[in-house]
Write a protein that holds these residues in place. Structure first.
Motif, PDB file in Angstrom:
ATOM      1  N   ASP A 133     -20.701  15.892 -15.368  1.00  0.00           N
ATOM      2  CA  ASP A 133     -19.621  15.170 -16.057  1.00  0.00           C
ATOM      3  C   ASP A 133     -20.115  13.870 -16.681  1.00  0.00           C
ATOM      4  O   ASP A 133     -19.311  13.040 -17.107  1.00  0.00           O
ATOM      5  CB  ASP A 133     -18.486  14.863 -15.073  1.00  0.00           C
ATOM      6  N   LYS A 161     -17.305  25.548 -15.658  1.00  0.00           N
ATOM      7  CA  LYS A 161     -16.362  24.516 -16.097  1.00  0.00           C
ATOM      8  C   LYS A 161     -17.029  23.617 -17.134  1.00  0.00           C
ATOM      9  O   LYS A 161     -16.431  23.273 -18.166  1.00  0.00           O
ATOM     10  CB  LYS A 161     -15.898  23.681 -14.902  1.00  0.00           C
ATOM     11  N   SER A 162     -18.282  23.245 -16.885  1.00  0.00           N
ATOM     12  CA  SER A 162     -19.034  22.425 -17.834  1.00  0.00           C
ATOM     13  C   SER A 162     -19.273  23.194 -19.133  1.00  0.00           C
ATOM     14  O   SER A 162     -19.171  22.644 -20.229  1.00  0.00           O
ATOM     15  CB  SER A 162     -20.376  22.001 -17.217  1.00  0.00           C
ATOM     16  N   ASN A 165     -15.864  23.192 -21.034  1.00  0.00           N
ATOM     17  CA  ASN A 165     -15.347  21.894 -21.457  1.00  0.00           C
ATOM     18  C   ASN A 165     -16.296  21.099 -22.333  1.00  0.00           C
ATOM     19  O   ASN A 165     -15.872  20.203 -23.067  1.00  0.00           O
ATOM     20  CB  ASN A 165     -14.981  21.044 -20.237  1.00  0.00           C
ATOM     21  N   ASP A 166     -17.596  21.393 -22.235  1.00  0.00           N
ATOM     22  CA  ASP A 166     -18.579  20.585 -22.946  1.00  0.00           C
ATOM     23  C   ASP A 166     -18.555  20.876 -24.444  1.00  0.00           C
ATOM     24  O   ASP A 166     -17.987  21.855 -24.899  1.00  0.00           O
ATOM     25  CB  ASP A 166     -19.989  20.837 -22.389  1.00  0.00           C
TER      26      ASP A 166
END
Length: 251
Positions: A133, A161-162, A165-166
């Motif tokens: 994050d 998740k990264s 979302n990235d």
């Protein structure tokens, strides 16, 4: 030229090389920033394995350019010898670089994440997950690379998740790290590991644009299911924050 003279010249050359190496090692330990940097570069050019310990210790130099030059030098040396020295100092290196993940200067954080992956330090998994994050893309990239190298399936939901979302090129690097992780799983995995693979596949399918990764997960899962894995029941799983999973193995 006689054989005796050739041997004498060779002996003198080796002796001179060792004297130079010792001089560079002294500069690496005691010199100013420029002297330490030059010494690290020269030791890398010499590829002298006896300098590996000094270079491993200089990975923790106060100057980032010296750290980088030292790592480059170590990459030029015989890796079995280098890995042996790294193993000797793994605890010291891991504590140092885990702390450096909090540094205010992002290049320091990215280098720390990179080295933690290279030395495959499992005590760094939680700090590396937090680094996914990080506000800087290079830090997130090296954190993902490190987590991929560490090979723990339970980090997959966080990496996905990264991935989702990235933004920008970091997503490609995260995807590559996920691929590396699952392609290097052991032949036989636990029911819990299989669960993380299936949960990861589910999340990837929910987000378009990762069809190749989905197919790879399906292939790996199918292969692992052919192994003698016990039946299991997922009691609870909040994905991926505050993960709480209880597995009941039967059979």
């Amino acid at each position: 030229m006689t054989r005796g003279k050739r041997q004498l010249i060779k002996f003198y050359s080796e002796d001179k090389k060792e004297m130079q190496m010792n001089e560079y090692i002294k500069f690496l330990k005691e010199g100013n920033s420029q002297e330490r940097l030059n010494a690290a570069k020269k030791l890398g050019e010499m590829k002298y394995n006896n300098a590996a310990e000094a270079l491993v210790l200089s990975l923790m130099d106060r100057d980032l350019s010296v750290r980088r030059a030292s790592w480059t030098a170590l990459e030029h040396m015989e890796q079995k010898s280098v890995n042996k020295i790294i193993k000797k100092y793994t605890s010291t290196l891991s504590m140092f670089f885990i702390d450096e993940l909090k540094n205010s200067y992002w290049p320091v954080r990215s280098f720390a994440a990179r080295i933690l992956g290279k030395i495959r330090e499992r005590t760094a998994i939680v700090p590396l997950l937090q680094a996914l994050d990080d506000r800087e893309g290079y830090v997130r990239y090296f954190a993902a690379e490190a987590l991929g190298r560490l090979g723990e399936p339970y980090v997959l939901p966080y990496m996905v998740k990264s991935l989702i979302n990235d933004l920008g090129n970091t997503r490609t690097y995260v995807a590559d790290s996920i691929k590396y992780l699952i392609l290097n799983l052991p032949d036989s995995i636990t029911p819990e590991d299989l669960m993380f693979l299936e949960e990861t596949l589910k999340k990837i399918k929910e987000n378009k644009g990762h069809e190749e990764l989905s197919r790879l997960f399906e292939k790996i899962i199918e292969e692992k299911k052919t192994e003698k894995v016990k039946d299991f029941v997922i009691i609870k799983d909040n994905y991926p924050e505050d993960r709480q999973v209880e597995i009941i193995c039967t059979g």
